[in-house]
Scaffold this motif. Structure first.
Motif, PDB file in Angstrom:
ATOM      1  N   PRO A 124     -21.076  -5.353  17.668  1.00 29.44           N
ATOM      2  CA  PRO A 124     -20.884  -4.680  16.367  1.00 29.44           C
ATOM      3  C   PRO A 124     -19.412  -4.681  15.970  1.00 29.44           C
ATOM      4  O   PRO A 124     -18.526  -4.890  16.800  1.00 29.44           O
ATOM      5  N   PHE A 125     -19.178  -4.439  14.700  1.00 27.43           N
ATOM      6  CA  PHE A 125     -17.802  -4.371  14.178  1.00 27.43           C
ATOM      7  C   PHE A 125     -17.660  -3.115  13.338  1.00 27.43           C
ATOM      8  O   PHE A 125     -18.498  -2.848  12.468  1.00 27.43           O
ATOM      9  N   ASP A 126     -16.612  -2.349  13.592  1.00 26.47           N
ATOM     10  CA  ASP A 126     -16.352  -1.135  12.833  1.00 26.47           C
ATOM     11  C   ASP A 126     -15.527  -1.500  11.601  1.00 26.47           C
ATOM     12  O   ASP A 126     -14.394  -1.987  11.735  1.00 26.47           O
ATOM     13  N   PRO A 127     -16.054  -1.281  10.384  1.00 30.82           N
ATOM     14  CA  PRO A 127     -15.328  -1.708   9.182  1.00 30.82           C
ATOM     15  C   PRO A 127     -14.213  -0.760   8.752  1.00 30.82           C
ATOM     16  O   PRO A 127     -13.538  -1.029   7.763  1.00 30.82           O
ATOM     17  N   VAL A 128     -14.003   0.357   9.475  1.00 27.74           N
ATOM     18  CA  VAL A 128     -13.011   1.342   9.034  1.00 27.74           C
ATOM     19  C   VAL A 128     -11.616   0.733   8.876  1.00 27.74           C
ATOM     20  O   VAL A 128     -10.936   0.985   7.868  1.00 27.74           O
ATOM     21  N   PRO A 129     -11.118  -0.075   9.849  1.00 28.45           N
ATOM     22  CA  PRO A 129      -9.772  -0.645   9.649  1.00 28.45           C
ATOM     23  C   PRO A 129      -9.662  -1.506   8.392  1.00 28.45           C
ATOM     24  O   PRO A 129      -8.629  -1.472   7.708  1.00 28.45           O
ATOM     25  N   LEU A 130     -10.711  -2.243   8.059  1.00 27.68           N
ATOM     26  CA  LEU A 130     -10.666  -3.059   6.851  1.00 27.68           C
ATOM     27  C   LEU A 130     -10.682  -2.196   5.596  1.00 27.68           C
ATOM     28  O   LEU A 130      -9.982  -2.500   4.611  1.00 27.68           O
ATOM     29  N   MET A 131     -11.446  -1.116   5.610  1.00 34.47           N
ATOM     30  CA  MET A 131     -11.472  -0.227   4.458  1.00 34.47           C
ATOM     31  C   MET A 131     -10.146   0.512   4.311  1.00 34.47           C
ATOM     32  O   MET A 131      -9.669   0.752   3.197  1.00 34.47           O
ATOM     33  N   THR A 132      -9.541   0.886   5.428  1.00 38.69           N
ATOM     34  CA  THR A 132      -8.229   1.529   5.377  1.00 38.69           C
ATOM     35  C   THR A 132      -7.188   0.579   4.811  1.00 38.69           C
ATOM     36  O   THR A 132      -6.348   0.964   3.982  1.00 38.69           O
ATOM     37  N   ALA A 133      -7.230  -0.670   5.256  1.00 46.30           N
ATOM     38  CA  ALA A 133      -6.291  -1.667   4.726  1.00 46.30           C
ATOM     39  C   ALA A 133      -6.519  -1.891   3.234  1.00 46.30           C
ATOM     40  O   ALA A 133      -5.563  -2.114   2.480  1.00 46.30           O
ATOM     41  N   ARG A 134      -7.770  -1.818   2.808  1.00 45.38           N
ATOM     42  CA  ARG A 134      -8.054  -1.966   1.374  1.00 45.38           C
ATOM     43  C   ARG A 134      -7.441  -0.812   0.588  1.00 45.38           C
ATOM     44  O   ARG A 134      -6.858  -1.016  -0.487  1.00 45.38           O
ATOM     45  N   SER A 135      -7.569   0.403   1.103  1.00 49.79           N
ATOM     46  CA  SER A 135      -6.952   1.552   0.437  1.00 49.79           C
ATOM     47  C   SER A 135      -5.433   1.399   0.386  1.00 49.79           C
ATOM     48  O   SER A 135      -4.801   1.726  -0.619  1.00 49.79           O
ATOM     49  N   ALA A 136      -4.861   0.916   1.473  1.00 48.22           N
ATOM     50  CA  ALA A 136      -3.406   0.756   1.524  1.00 48.22           C
ATOM     51  C   ALA A 136      -2.915  -0.335   0.588  1.00 48.22           C
ATOM     52  O   ALA A 136      -1.750  -0.327   0.167  1.00 48.22           O
ATOM     53  N   ALA A 137      -3.778  -1.272   0.243  1.00 49.83           N
ATOM     54  CA  ALA A 137      -3.361  -2.394  -0.602  1.00 49.83           C
ATOM     55  C   ALA A 137      -3.250  -2.020  -2.072  1.00 49.83           C
ATOM     56  O   ALA A 137      -2.662  -2.770  -2.858  1.00 49.83           O
ATOM     57  N   ALA A 138      -3.822  -0.871  -2.459  1.00 45.78           N
ATOM     58  CA  ALA A 138      -3.704  -0.439  -3.853  1.00 45.78           C
ATOM     59  C   ALA A 138      -2.304   0.116  -4.086  1.00 45.78           C
ATOM     60  O   ALA A 138      -1.824   0.970  -3.334  1.00 45.78           O
ATOM     61  N   VAL A 139      -1.620  -0.358  -5.113  1.00 44.90           N
ATOM     62  CA  VAL A 139      -0.224   0.010  -5.353  1.00 44.90           C
ATOM     63  C   VAL A 139      -0.039   0.462  -6.803  1.00 44.90           C
ATOM     64  O   VAL A 139      -0.773   0.066  -7.698  1.00 44.90           O
ATOM     65  N   THR A 140       0.958   1.310  -6.989  1.00 40.01           N
ATOM     66  CA  THR A 140       1.353   1.707  -8.337  1.00 40.01           C
ATOM     67  C   THR A 140       2.151   0.565  -8.964  1.00 40.01           C
ATOM     68  O   THR A 140       2.598  -0.352  -8.247  1.00 40.01           O
ATOM     69  N   PRO A 141       2.354   0.573 -10.276  1.00 45.56           N
ATOM     70  CA  PRO A 141       3.147  -0.501 -10.902  1.00 45.56           C
ATOM     71  C   PRO A 141       4.536  -0.654 -10.278  1.00 45.56           C
ATOM     72  O   PRO A 141       5.024  -1.773 -10.102  1.00 45.56           O
ATOM     73  N   ARG A 142       5.172   0.466  -9.928  1.00 49.17           N
ATOM     74  CA  ARG A 142       6.497   0.391  -9.318  1.00 49.17           C
ATOM     75  C   ARG A 142       6.412  -0.229  -7.928  1.00 49.17           C
ATOM     76  O   ARG A 142       7.242  -1.060  -7.552  1.00 49.17           O
ATOM     77  N   GLN A 143       5.390   0.152  -7.150  1.00 47.18           N
ATOM     78  CA  GLN A 143       5.228  -0.430  -5.825  1.00 47.18           C
ATOM     79  C   GLN A 143       4.929  -1.925  -5.901  1.00 47.18           C
ATOM     80  O   GLN A 143       5.381  -2.701  -5.048  1.00 47.18           O
ATOM     81  N   ALA A 144       4.170  -2.333  -6.915  1.00 42.00           N
ATOM     82  CA  ALA A 144       3.801  -3.743  -7.031  1.00 42.00           C
ATOM     83  C   ALA A 144       5.029  -4.631  -7.179  1.00 42.00           C
ATOM     84  O   ALA A 144       5.034  -5.787  -6.733  1.00 42.00           O
ATOM     85  N   ARG A 145       6.092  -4.101  -7.811  1.00 41.43           N
ATOM     86  CA  ARG A 145       7.306  -4.903  -7.997  1.00 41.43           C
ATOM     87  C   ARG A 145       8.141  -4.996  -6.726  1.00 41.43           C
ATOM     88  O   ARG A 145       9.005  -5.864  -6.632  1.00 41.43           O
ATOM     89  N   ARG A 146       7.888  -4.101  -5.762  1.00 39.41           N
ATOM     90  CA  ARG A 146       8.746  -4.041  -4.586  1.00 39.41           C
ATOM     91  C   ARG A 146       8.019  -4.379  -3.283  1.00 39.41           C
ATOM     92  O   ARG A 146       8.648  -4.386  -2.226  1.00 39.41           O
TER      93      ARG A 146
END
Length: 712
Positions: free
Chosen positions: A199-221
């Motif tokens: 089996p594979f626990d998808p929690v790390p992938l979902m956490t990484a997905r949450s971390a990948a969302a950025v504000t406009p200011r973060q997207a530039r940096r």
């Protein structure tokens, strides 16, 4: 679980000291901000203003330690501003107990609803109420209260400025989330060597997905190496599973299986190297043996059919991962190795989306705080229903805090805010955290208050030495914050004693008084949950039904793509997969909470939970194998797959409804489809076999639920 055992388990959990990686540089930066605020306030305004500003800086620093993907300066500013508003409003009504009690009820109720927006918002809101109970006792006039509010906000500004001026490991949380996802893939590859259906626990992938969302200011940096690797990790998982699973065609023993094991070990080594590079911001250093395994031409001669295609695709994806993880754009030794790894019989450019059939991942947007406000309000309004755990928590915490405030004022101890402050800080929407934190709060406060009061009474440290001791205690709390609630509470309690001791406030209060009031607050919190609970155990069937419906839709969408080939980048497949992962994580969190509840099972025994979990995980794994071998866009369609998709959708939707209604789930639609295929199965190496495995998994769900029903 009985109440006695539940209390024992939660007490042990609350007093546990965990071994976590300490972050002394971040703790020192937070303590420095506190020291600057306290020193400046003492020099210009005196101890009372210094105490208020210190609470602002202290709380703002705590906000920056929360597990949030927002910029740390934003969290510090939001915390400082909200605490300043809370304190000022509290002082305006503080002279009239009835008005202050009404404000306290409203403010605490709203802080309870803030948990609808997530734990970070809930913790900051709860802390604001707790700090407000202390800070409203410091000012002496409206003008002074306004000045204290300004200084509290200034404390948040100082902490935010230090995060910008003295950065420590920029993008560290995002790097860790992405590295953890890649490391989880590496661990999965190693387990597949010995268990082809692991089996594979998808929690790390979902956490990484949450971390990948950025504000406009973060997207530039955002650093370049944090782009794209998560999407590649998502695509590698089904390829690893299809390469290892005997259902795809590789025998369980023999030269092909030996080569598959070598490829899985090499993939794990490459993924670990990429994870290390991303975590530390370093160039990727690939182990030569792994590169040699992935680039050897023997793989093409040993493996055939689907397993050979999976091996080629794995090499290309790993090349993409390594190239994406490189922190520099210039050609490096690792980049050259990736080109060699991605080499196949057909020339493949690992930097283009044609390698895997996916378009480059677009940036996930995170709304700013201003745009987030209406979303939070909408979420909070959605929790205003009788069966909502968040609403029950808001009602509990507001009533308990008000009761603690009244009891603290009535008791002859003075400074009765210790009781409601303890209640609001320990209460959480679930049972185990509330009880564990109550025990930890009492134990930590007992030790911290005893030590701090002993120092104050024996050494009489004075204003400036008390301030220095408060800063030292704050540093220790920041350092040990992630090591356990009890350890942190020792220094929080000492910090409050020293801080109030700067002005001489509370020195007449004994250790017994403070500890008694803290115990009162904790007992009130525990009694409130026992009287007005929000048990997770009775809702387990609904959570399981949600997961069943979600994973059924995922399997139906995947099989529908065999009848209408759209390539491996179908957005409906991706959306269904994300819904499945969210439902599975919600189920797992519910099971974890229910495990510690003193409630007899109401429809699902522990054995049934475990068996149903295994069955639906297997169902999702088979659907993932089908996704791994989706036909390319323009490939000849398989009309029988449309019938399978429709029967999967109907069967799982009806089954989920039956699970919620405590009935025996049936899968007649899917069974009839397979019976019709018995004489003339579809011309595909996996579709018929996969459908059979899906039905077997659903039958296991029925077995688990029926055995649980008979056991009652």
């Amino acid at each position: 679980m009985s109440w006695l055992r539940a209390l024992k388990e939660t007490a042990r959990s609350g007093l546990t000291v965990e071994r976590r990686r300490l972050e002394p540089a971040i703790a020192a930066r937070a303590a420095l901000g506190l020291a600057l605020v306290v020193g400046f306030s003492l020099a210009l305004f005196g101890p009372a203003v210094a105490a208020s500003s210190a609470f602002g800086a202290f709380q703002a620093a705590i906000a920056t330690f929360q597990r949030s993907w927002r910029p740390r300066p934003t969290l510090a500013l939001a915390s400082g501003a909200s605490l300043a508003v809370s304190t000022f409003l509290g002082y305006l009504t503080g002279a009239h107990q009835a008005f202050f009690l009404a404000l306290l009820l409203l403010w605490t109720f709203l802080s309870g609803l803030a948990w609808a927006a997530g734990p970070t918002a809930g913790i900051i809101a709860s802390s604001n109420v707790a700090m407000m109970l202390v800070t409203v006792t410091l000012p002496t006039s409206v003008a002074t209260a306004a000045g204290h509010a300004v200084m509290i906000f200034a404390g948040g500004v100082v902490q935010a400025a230090l995060v910008v001026v003295l950065p420590v490991r920029r993008w560290g949380a995002q790097r860790d989330a992405l590295a953890d996802a890649l490391a989880a893939e590496a661990d999965y590859a190693r387990r597949l060597r010995h268990d082809p259906v692991a089996p594979f626990d998808p929690v790390p992938l979902m956490t990484a997905r949450s971390a990948a969302a950025v504000t406009p200011r973060q997207a530039r940096r955002r650093p370049a190496e944090l782009h794209g690797a998560r999407g590649l990790a998502e695509r590698i998982r089904p390829v690893l599973a299809s390469l290892a699973d005997p259902a795809v065609g590789v025998p369980e023993e023999g030269p092909q299986r030996a080569r598959v094991r070598e490829l899985l070990a090499a993939a794990a080594a490459v993924l670990d190297a990429a994870a290390h590079a991303i975590r530390h911001g370093e160039p990727v250093t690939l182990p030569p043996p792994a590169v040699a395994v992935l680039r050897t031409p023997d793989t093409h001669a040993i493996l055939t059919g689907p397993s050979r295609r999976a091996a080629l695709r794995l090499a290309a994806l790993l090349g993409d991962v390594v190239e994406t993880a490189e922190p520099r754009t210039e050609t490096t030794e690792a980049t050259e190795a990736t080109r060699a790894m991605g080499a196949t019989e057909t020339p493949v450019n690992p930097t283009t989306p044609t390698t895997t059939g996916h378009a480059p991942a677009s940036t996930r947007a995170r709304p700013t705080l201003v745009r987030l406000a209406p979303l939070v309000v909408a979420k909070a309004r959605g929790e205003l229903r009788r069966d909502s755990p968040v609403l029950r928590h808001a009602i509990r915490v507001s009533l308990v805090t008000a009761a603690g405030y009244l009891l603290g004022a009535a008791l002859p101890f003075g400074h009765g805010y210790w009781a409601p402050m303890a209640s609001v800080m320990v209460m959480r929407p679930d049972f185990s955290q509330t009880y564990a934190r109550s025990v930890a709060r009492f134990g930590g406060t007992l030790v911290g208050v005893a030590l701090a009061t002993a120092v104050v009474r024996s050494a009489d440290p004075g204003t400036y030495l008390s301030a220095a001791l408060a800063v030292v205690c704050a540093f220790a709390m920041y350092l040990l914050m992630r090591s356990g609630y009890a350890a942190g509470q020792v220094f929080v309690a000492a910090y409050v004693v020293f801080l109030l001791g700067m002005e001489g406030a509370g020195l007449t209060q004994t250790v017994r008084d403070r500890v008694t009031l803290t115990l009162l607050g904790g007992v009130l919190a525990m009694l409130a949950y026992a009287v007005y609970p929000a048990w997770e155990t009775p809702r387990l069937r609904a959570r399981l039904a949600d997961w069943l419906a979600a994973v059924g839709r995922y399997a139906a969408v995947v099989t529908a793509r065999y009848a209408d080939p759209a390539g491996t980048g179908s957005p409906d497949v991706r959306e269904a997969l994300l819904d499945t992962r969210a439902a599975r994580i919600a189920w797992q969190e519910a099971v974890e909470r229910a495990t510690h509840e003193p409630v007899r099972h109401r429809g699902l025994s522990h054995a049934a939970v475990e068996q149903a979990d295994h069955a639906l995980a297997e169902f999702g794994r088979v659907a993932m194998l089908l996704e791994a071998h989706l036909p390319e866009h323009g490939a000849p369609p398989l009309p029988p797959a449309a019938t399978l998709a429709e029967s999967l959708h109907r069967a799982t939707e009806r089954g989920a409804k039956e699970v919620r209604e405590h009935k025996e789930p049936h899968w007649d639609d899917l069974r009839e489809t397979l019976d019709a295929w018995s004489d003339d199965p579809p011309d595909h190496f996996l579709l018929h076999k996969g459908a059979t495995l899906l039905l077997e998994a659903l039958d296991e769900v029925t077995t688990a639920l029926m055995e649980s029903t008979r056991a009652r």
